[in-house]
Scaffold this active site. Structure first.
Site, mmCIF file in Angstrom:
data_model
loop_
_atom_site.group_PDB
_atom_site.id
_atom_site.type_symbol
_atom_site.label_atom_id
_atom_site.label_comp_id
_atom_site.label_asym_id
_atom_site.label_seq_id
_atom_site.Cartn_x
_atom_site.Cartn_y
_atom_site.Cartn_z
ATOM 1 N N HIS A 194 34.777 -22.621 1.193
ATOM 2 C CA HIS A 194 36.068 -22.329 0.556
ATOM 3 C C HIS A 194 35.984 -22.426 -0.970
ATOM 4 C CE1 HIS A 194 39.072 -22.580 4.149
ATOM 5 N NE2 HIS A 194 37.999 -21.842 4.418
ATOM 6 N N GLU A 206 42.155 -15.603 10.723
ATOM 7 C CA GLU A 206 41.623 -16.898 11.159
ATOM 8 C C GLU A 206 42.013 -17.994 10.191
ATOM 9 O OE1 GLU A 206 38.654 -20.238 11.407
ATOM 10 O OE2 GLU A 206 39.177 -18.933 9.728
ATOM 11 N N GLU A 207 41.987 -17.679 8.893
ATOM 12 C CA GLU A 207 42.215 -18.692 7.870
ATOM 13 C C GLU A 207 43.644 -19.214 7.844
ATOM 14 O OE1 GLU A 207 39.961 -20.153 6.434
ATOM 15 O OE2 GLU A 207 38.250 -18.849 6.034
#
Length: 333
Positions: free
Chosen positions: A303, A194-195
């Site tokens: 993050h 996903e990142e």
């Protein structure tokens, strides 16, 4: 206990494209609850519980985390790296990292002729304690990936650790499924990559062809001193997505989740995220389109090595999801 499962999952290694270790951690929690567990070609972990209604619900959350990939090892044993996902060089400076094989390192920057304001990833390096290139190459190789060294901090109602994004979503899925009584086929999809572009979720949705999707991810915050305005606060409940930069959730899907929250008296906030996207968009665009929604977990310091969530919000997400799974009728146009 729920917190113990969260700790186990968030502290497991698993940068984008290297999710094997964390998927094994998740699998041990979900496998006893379902009829089958399997991996697809990209590495998505998919758990399936058969139902009787003829309808398919897909729950999804990404299990990958941001990280660093070694691009070069210099003559003195320092590692040059590139980012895997959205790494802010200012947040990672002076932080600890760990590789898949357990080798630990520290991130620091070039100091000559460099201002903090102009810092970028090309000026950072990882020090693993090696005194030469040969010594470093015995420990790591070009292409190896590192992640923030996990430090799980339990503050009571609030907990903090790297990789809350989005391991907390994975934990919410599992806990909600344990509580739910559903007649539908349920697919719990723990997605990869996903990142780096929401790559896993769309592939899984294409194969499953769900009638309804609930995606889980963290969302940003606006409740710390002098923060950029975001209408989300810790402790004020689950964040039910209205839109982000990649998706507009159909009104019927959002209202379905809100009605579940109202039915059980769970607190919720409406999420409008001006920047950033989630796997919801990849699922929504699969095949001829999927009725996709998203429940977000409010999270501070996204993050970073100290991502923080509130257990009241986490439990609200669990309860809303369990209620949604238990509904006989699913949203549609």
């Amino acid at each position: 206990m729920f917190k113990d499962m969260i700790k186990d999952i968030v502290t497991s290694y698993g940068p984008a494209g290297r999710e094997t270790t964390v998927s094994k951690t998740i699998r041990k929690y979900i496998e006893p609850l379902v009829d089958e567990v399997y991996y697809d070609a990209l590495g998505n972990l998919i758990a399936h519980k058969k139902g009787t209604s003829g309808k398919k619900i897909m729950l999804s959350a990404h299990m990958d985390q941001i990280g660093f990939i070694v691009t070069d090892i210099d003559e003195n044993g320092f590692l040059r790296v590139a980012t895997v996902g959205g790494v802010n060089p200012h947040m990672v400076l002076s932080q600890g990292v760990v590789f898949e094989n357990g080798v630990k390192g520290l991130v620091y920057m070039e100091t000559k002729d460099l201002s903090y304001a102009s810092l970028d990833i090309s000026k950072l390096f990882i020090d693993i304690g090696a005194a030469s290139k040969e010594e470093a190459e015995k420990l790591v190789e070009i292409g190896d990936m590192a992640v923030y060294r996990p430090d799980f901090v339990d503050m009571g109602k609030r907990i903090s650790c790297a990789a809350m994004d989005d391991r907390i979503g994975c934990a919410v899925m599992i806990e909600a499924f344990k509580k739910a009584n559903t007649e539908h086929d349920v697919y719990l999809v723990f997605t990869v990559q996903e990142e780096v572009g929401c790559r896993g979720a769309g592939v899984a949705a294409y194969a499953i062809e769900p009638d309804f999707n609930i995606n889980f991810d963290v969302t940003s915050f606006g409740d710390t001193p002098n923060a950029t305005f975001v209408n989300i606060s810790l402790g004020k409940g689950a964040a039910i997505k209205v839109m982000d930069s990649s998706v507009i959730v159909p009104k019927a899907a959002r209202e379905f989740l809100e009605s579940c929250a109202n039915e059980i008296g769970a607190k919720f906030q409406r999420e409008i995220l001006r920047a950033g996207g989630t796997d919801t968009s990849a699922v929504q665009k699969s095949r001829c389109g999927v009725m996709a929604s998203c429940i977000s977990i409010p999270c501070r310091y996204v993050h970073s090595q100290v991502e923080m969530v509130d257990m009241d919000d986490v439990n609200a997400c669990v309860d809303i999801t369990a209620c949604a799974l238990s509904r006989k009728e699913l949203p549609g146009f």
